[in-house]
Design a protein around this motif. Structure first.
Motif, PDB file in Angstrom:
ATOM      1  N   ARG A  22       0.928  -1.008  -0.020  1.00 21.27           N
ATOM      2  CA  ARG A  22       0.022  -0.152  -0.096  1.00 21.27           C
ATOM      3  C   ARG A  22       0.875   1.151  -0.085  1.00 21.27           C
ATOM      4  N   GLU A  64       1.181  -5.658 -10.540  1.00 18.94           N
ATOM      5  CA  GLU A  64      -0.087  -4.964 -10.797  1.00 18.94           C
ATOM      6  C   GLU A  64      -0.058  -3.572 -10.180  1.00 18.94           C
ATOM      7  N   VAL A  65      -0.013  -2.589 -10.797  1.00 19.49           N
ATOM      8  CA  VAL A  65       0.127  -1.073 -10.186  1.00 19.49           C
ATOM      9  C   VAL A  65      -1.286  -0.381 -10.326  1.00 19.49           C
ATOM     10  N   SER A  66      -1.839   0.042  -9.215  1.00 22.30           N
ATOM     11  CA  SER A  66      -2.814   1.132  -9.397  1.00 22.30           C
ATOM     12  C   SER A  66      -2.318   2.300  -8.524  1.00 22.30           C
ATOM     13  N   HIS A  67      -3.151   3.249  -8.404  1.00 20.48           N
ATOM     14  CA  HIS A  67      -2.776   4.661  -7.812  1.00 20.48           C
ATOM     15  C   HIS A  67      -2.185   4.246  -6.362  1.00 20.48           C
ATOM     16  N   ASP A  68      -3.194   3.349  -5.660  1.00 15.20           N
ATOM     17  CA  ASP A  68      -2.987   3.250  -3.928  1.00 15.20           C
ATOM     18  C   ASP A  68      -2.077   2.170  -3.627  1.00 15.20           C
ATOM     19  N   GLU A  69      -2.141   1.235  -4.453  1.00 17.82           N
ATOM     20  CA  GLU A  69      -1.600  -0.155  -3.954  1.00 17.82           C
ATOM     21  C   GLU A  69      -0.863  -0.895  -5.466  1.00 17.82           C
ATOM     22  N   THR A  71      -0.266  -4.704  -6.257  1.00 13.64           N
ATOM     23  CA  THR A  71      -0.324  -6.346  -6.128  1.00 13.64           C
ATOM     24  C   THR A  71       0.862  -6.877  -6.719  1.00 13.64           C
TER      25      THR A  71
END
Length: 110
Positions: A22, A64-69, A71
């Protein structure tokens, strides 16, 4: 008889596991910088930061990259026999082993 028949059974088991990193937990460190990079342009830099953070004994399968975390799917080895032996040891044996380690560290610093 094939060559694979004569091999000893493996003492380790490979397993896959997912970790979630996170953004809020890594403000100001090298993993936190990975959130600021664009995944399209900084993919290699992102993987390098993740490898540095997770260590060389884990194999990164997917991230896998998102804005908040982030994975991360990793592949790891489980040491089955050693884990069973450690779990079966009594608390007194574990305490004695820990005391020996501390004594060895202390004597090597003198």
């Amino acid at each position: 008889m094939s060559a694979s028949d004569s091999q000893a059974p493996s003492k380790t088991a490979r397993a896959r596991q997912s970790l979630v990193i996170r953004r809020i937990d890594h403000v100001g460190d090298s993993v936190g910088l990975a959130f600021l990079e664009s995944p399209e342009t900084g993919g290699d830099a992102l993987l390098a930061r993740l490898r540095e953070y997770l260590g060389e004994k884990l194999k990164i399968v997917k991230a896998e990259v998102s804005h908040d975390e982030i994975t991360v799917e990793i592949e790891l080895r489980r040491w089955i026999e050693e884990g069973a032996r450690m779990a079966a040891s009594t608390p007194r044996e574990r305490s004695a082993r820990r005391s020996r380690c501390i004594a060895m560290r202390w004597s090597s610093t003198r």
